[in-house]
Design an enzyme around this catalytic site. Sequence first.
Site, PDB file in Angstrom:
ATOM      1  CG  HIS A  22      -1.999   0.939   1.282  1.00  0.00           C
ATOM      2  ND1 HIS A  22      -3.237   0.666   0.749  1.00  0.00           N
ATOM      3  CD2 HIS A  22      -2.080   2.187   1.793  1.00  0.00           C
ATOM      4  CE1 HIS A  22      -4.041   1.707   0.944  1.00  0.00           C
ATOM      5  NE2 HIS A  22      -3.359   2.652   1.571  1.00  0.00           N
ATOM      6  CE  LYS A 166      -8.507   7.747   1.116  1.00  0.00           C
ATOM      7  NZ  LYS A 166      -8.608   8.391   2.428  1.00  0.00           N
ATOM      8  CE  LYS A 168      -3.553   7.259   1.306  1.00  0.00           C
ATOM      9  NZ  LYS A 168      -4.324   7.977   2.371  1.00  0.00           N
ATOM     10  CG  ASP A 197      -5.856  11.008   1.503  1.00  0.00           C
ATOM     11  OD1 ASP A 197      -5.317  12.104   1.792  1.00  0.00           O
ATOM     12  OD2 ASP A 197      -5.962  10.070   2.309  1.00  0.00           O
ATOM     13  CD  GLU A 223      -8.974  11.634   2.972  1.00  0.00           C
ATOM     14  OE1 GLU A 223      -9.610  10.955   2.144  1.00  0.00           O
ATOM     15  OE2 GLU A 223      -8.472  11.135   3.985  1.00  0.00           O
ATOM     16  CG  ASP A 248      -7.593  12.213   7.293  1.00  0.00           C
ATOM     17  OD1 ASP A 248      -7.847  12.062   8.495  1.00  0.00           O
ATOM     18  OD2 ASP A 248      -7.129  11.290   6.596  1.00  0.00           O
ATOM     19  CE  LYS A 272      -8.499   8.590   8.453  1.00  0.00           C
ATOM     20  NZ  LYS A 272      -7.148   8.845   7.922  1.00  0.00           N
ATOM     21  CD  GLU A 326     -10.607   6.300   4.440  1.00  0.00           C
ATOM     22  OE1 GLU A 326     -10.056   6.310   3.330  1.00  0.00           O
ATOM     23  OE2 GLU A 326     -10.185   6.961   5.415  1.00  0.00           O
TER      24      GLU A 326
HETATM   25 MG   LIG Z   1      -6.495  10.709   4.561  1.00  0.00          MG
END
Ligand SMILES: [Mg+2]
Length: 379
Positions: A22, A166, A168, A197, A223, A248, A272, A326
Amino acid sequence: MSKVRIKQVSTELLDIPIKRPHQFSTVKVFLKSFVLIKIELSNGLIGIGEGTTPGIWWNGESVETMKLVIDQYIAPLLIDKELTYLEQLLQTMNRQIRANPFAKATVEMALFDALGKMYQVPVHQLLGSLNQDKIAVRWALASGAEDVDIQEAKDYIEANKFANFKTKSGKEIPEEDAKRNLRIAEEVKSVSSIGIDPNGSWDRITTMKWMPRFFEAGIDFLEQPLAPYDIEGAAMLVEMKQVPVMADESLATVQDAFLLAKEQAANIFSLKIHKSGGMRNTLKIAGIAEAAGISCFGGTSLESSIGTAACLHAFASIPNLDYGSELFGPSWLADDPVKNPLHIEDGYIHVPREPGLGVVLDDEKVAKYRRKEKGEVIA
Ligand SMILES: [Mg+2]
């Protein structure tokens, strides 16, 4: 009911493999580490919780710091205390220990699991009941390669697993990042849409320059495009009234939420539970968003089914969760430390209905993924 007290608090570290590497803006990860906490009550019940972070780069905490803070400083505050004074325990924890929200959220999770098991109700009934029993899940395209991301999105759409995504971003220079995202958006257009994001990696000028193109391409949200401290810059992007701006990294505490709302520096809050120190604080932040006309998105720290269940119990009561979630952690990990992992079907994840968090720890998996000491053979 006689007074039920906290008898013991224990923690251990787990390292669980993930299905594919990731790519975040700063690091590429190949496995995910967790701190698993067990809180045993005087009546024999055990509450469980887990702490995890995207990495120490995200807010300065790691699973190792969480374990130390819990073992050394939080556990002694809890021993022999009555579980029904849960809020008072949280207040004591906050007064005695500054910051460390991920560690505190881990403890809160296990306290609520224990309380739910004690009263035989799912955690969402302790937090405000259900507004919805399932939540839409957006998958993160984060292979680090544009073609792979596009193919992954098409495969998931075809398989009816995820409808929206979304990306990265932030690893490349902002200009290249913007172009790459526009190409991905173009490829999935008409069947899907993406949010972007960059984890705070872009600058004001680049973001403003590309904003009209993102708007035209139907990008769902940006984001945290700018650095977490750049509240003024975020307000300028909101003022453009084009692609909605999500906060975020700039949003952790209840006070952050109030400031962002006051400065009109976000259209969407990414909630979160770990970054905000728990489910209770997350719901307070959602309340501020509701009062300010800000939408919410159910964010993740890439939890297993344990932490994801906690996120679901909190998010399920929120009326302004307009952008879904997510919560794909359980699908992203190659294995799960529970006997009843959460599943995503047709783009939705369902809220557990059993007492407590509603997930059952799998002791064999815990033993398998327990962090090995140096020199120990990994089976
Ligand atoms: Mg984020």
